[in-house]
Enzyme design. Structure first.
Site, mmCIF file in Angstrom:
data_model
loop_
_atom_site.group_PDB
_atom_site.id
_atom_site.type_symbol
_atom_site.label_atom_id
_atom_site.label_comp_id
_atom_site.label_asym_id
_atom_site.label_seq_id
_atom_site.Cartn_x
_atom_site.Cartn_y
_atom_site.Cartn_z
ATOM 1 N N ARG A 161 0.843 -1.196 0.000
ATOM 2 C CA ARG A 161 0.000 0.000 0.000
ATOM 3 C C ARG A 161 0.882 1.251 0.000
ATOM 4 O O ARG A 161 1.559 1.536 0.979
ATOM 5 C CB ARG A 161 -0.930 0.020 1.219
ATOM 6 C CG ARG A 161 -1.753 1.308 1.312
ATOM 7 C CD ARG A 161 -2.955 1.204 2.218
ATOM 8 N NE ARG A 161 -2.629 1.158 3.629
ATOM 9 C CZ ARG A 161 -3.540 1.294 4.607
ATOM 10 N NH1 ARG A 161 -4.820 1.464 4.301
ATOM 11 N NH2 ARG A 161 -3.177 1.225 5.870
ATOM 12 N N ASP A 444 -3.454 3.127 14.445
ATOM 13 C CA ASP A 444 -2.650 3.673 13.361
ATOM 14 C C ASP A 444 -3.190 5.047 13.022
ATOM 15 O O ASP A 444 -4.006 5.604 13.765
ATOM 16 C CB ASP A 444 -2.613 2.729 12.160
ATOM 17 C CG ASP A 444 -3.968 2.568 11.474
ATOM 18 O OD1 ASP A 444 -4.932 3.258 11.848
ATOM 19 O OD2 ASP A 444 -4.050 1.745 10.539
#
Length: 530
Positions: A161, A444
């Protein structure tokens, strides 16, 4: 270091970096930037204009100009054999130990994350590329604290990603502009790994984050075609799973799959960024104020509508549907907590399998077996359930935007949790850690974004706690003082000072309490990183 008169490298060159930052690799990234950077800037401006329209009262809707795409019968290209079974994928940053452990975790796939689970310091970004190159070549090892780490016999399929369209990479300047971070991440990975992956019978598999429109997906498709041609690879070699993690994107899922149809590997329900996006889209609407973060579960009306429509849309087009992140962290020292965490994960994954999803995400290796068991049992051992079309799903534009029906309260503990998580995450991020265990969850950037935007939203609209007190700047700062004191006492003075508390407080105040909502905390904090 200057590569040519229009390409400047401002990052340091540590031992081993020269292989990643070769003149040929950097020139490839520069070619991507020159070809596609202007269009990326146009698309970011389109986001700005949409936010203005939403702030003025406009609501989102399915696009009338693309109705023919939604109504026609078509399917994406069949996915490669190694992507047919994706019962469980583990995600995490690209540090060396994590890459080895995740690839050897028993998961079907590992999404190596340059984005939300990664603090984008220069060293992190280049070391991450080096680690992935070594993993693709099968040479990656790591020694730490007397332990040796190497790949197991069975390794997960690698997905990567890159960072979102909004982020720059300031250490590489192309034609007097910082290069687009997404093009830096994709370009270096593709340049160093694509041919080796294909030679080994695999391919470059990507995850595309934070798209807000099918035009942004079209840009990625053009990039993929350009890269394949440059490397002499067949078209449709690259395959990409799109994270549907913004509210605007959920209205264009058919179109996103259509734009990427030969390069598509499916859709993923990026639940945490999706909640963040929903708050951000309606930040100026008092009627859209959400309750405590913990109350915004996958079963509340607007989240249920989103996950139902995603599964139905993906399968209608022959595309895999991958479920959201299980962020709970088992405790090896606390069996009771572990049992509760695994039961919560099991229930979440059973819900996803019941909705038609083909697999799911976890953040911790100890969750892999539980998620795998759920999908193996629910799918009766079949690699996927693409044939389950979910023709029963009927979701309207108003269903997707029904934040007002979210049940729950705003409590002092919920406010304290958001303050504590937001503050601690910024401190971890400044220290170079993009994913951090806080409490019993793996936090996160996406979960931290929820925490700080909820604080902003509650203050902006003078929301009240369930005991009647208004949420004001003064209350937030008082509770921040108290929560910071608790953290300082718990971690000790040395760790506290190493966490850059003054800068952490400065960033937190800016992203949670500024007059205008800052679009991304990672943009606001980027200049604080090396």
């Amino acid at each position: 270091m200057t590569i040519d008169t229009r390409l400047e490298l401002h990052g340091s060159i540590e031992a081993g970096f020269e292989g990643i930052l070769s003149p040929e690799a950097l020139e490839f990234v520069a070619e991507l930037e020159r070809e596609f950077g202007p269009r990326r800037r146009e698309l970011l401006e389109a986001r700005v204009q949409r936010r203005k329209r939403l702030a003025a009262g406009e609501m989102l809707d399915f696009l009338p100009e693309t109705s023919a795409i939604r109504q026609r019968e078509w399917r994406i290209a069949p996915v490669p054999d190694e992507l047919r079974q994706r019962w469980v994928e583990i995600t995490g940053p690209t540090d060396r130990k994590m890459v080895i452990n995740a690839l050897s975790s028993g998961a079907d796939g590992f999404m190596a994350d340059f984005e939300d689970a990664n603090a984008p310091s220069w060293r992190n970004m280049v070391c991450g590329q080096l680690n992935l190159r070594d993993a693709v070549q099968g040479t990656i090892t790591h020694d730490s604290n007397g332990r040796h780490y190497e790949l197991g016999e069975q390794i997960a399929t690698l997905h990567v990603r890159p960072r979102g369209w909004h982020l720059p990479e300031r250490h590489l300047i192309v034609d007097s502009r910082p290069v687009t971070a997404a093009l830096f991440d994709f370009g270096l990975y593709f340049f160093h790994c694509a041919r080796r992956l294909v030679a080994d019978g695999s391919a470059p598999y990507m995850y595309l984050p934070k798209l807000e429109s099918h035009l942004e997906a079209r840009l990625w498709n053009e990039i993929f075609c350009f890269a394949e041609d440059a490397a002499g690879l067949e078209r449709a070699t690259i395959r990409a799973t799109v994270l549907i993690e913004t509210l605007p994107a959920v209205f264009e899922m058919d179109e996103i799959l259509y734009e990427l149809r030969d390069h598509s590997a499916g859709l993923n329900a990026g639940r945490w960024d999706y909640i963040f996006s929903a708050i951000k889209c309606f930040a100026d609407r008092a009627e859209m104020v959400l309750p405590d973060r913990g109350e915004v579960t996958m079963t509340v009306p607007f989240m249920h509508a989103y996950t139902e429509l995603l599964a139905a849309t993906a399968h209608k087009r022959g595309a895999p549907a991958i479920g959201g992140m299980a962020a709970l962290i088992p405790s090896r020292e606390n069996p009771e907590h572990t049992a509760e965490a695994l039961e919560a994960v099991r229930a979440d994954k059973q819900r996803e399998a019941g909705q038609g999803y083909d697999g799911t995400w976890v953040a911790h290796p100890d969750l892999v077996a539980t998620a795998r068991e759920v999908f193996e049992r629910a799918l009766h051992g079949a690699p996927n359930q693409l044939e389950r079309l979910r023709e029963d799903v009927q979701v309207s534009a108003s269903d997707l935007q029904d934040l007002a029906s979210t049940p729950g309260r705003i409590t002092e503990q919920g406010l304290r949790t958001n303050i504590s998580v937001g503050f601690q995450y910024v401190s971890f991020w400044l220290a170079g850690r993009g994913a951090a265990a806080i409490g019993s969850l793996m936090e996160d950037a996406a979960t931290a974004e929820i925490s700080r935007t909820q604080i902003w939203q509650w203050v902006r609209h003078q929301a009240r706690l369930d005991d009647g007190r208004p949420i004001t700047w003064e209350l937030v700062r008082q509770l921040l003082d108290e929560e910071a004191a608790k953290i300082r006492q718990r971690v000790g003075e040395e760790t506290w000072q190493a966490g850059r508390p003054a800068q952490t407080r400065e960033i937190f105040d800016r992203v949670a309490l500024s007059a205008d909502l800052i679009e991304f905390l990672t943009l606001a904090a980027y200049d604080y990183l090396d």
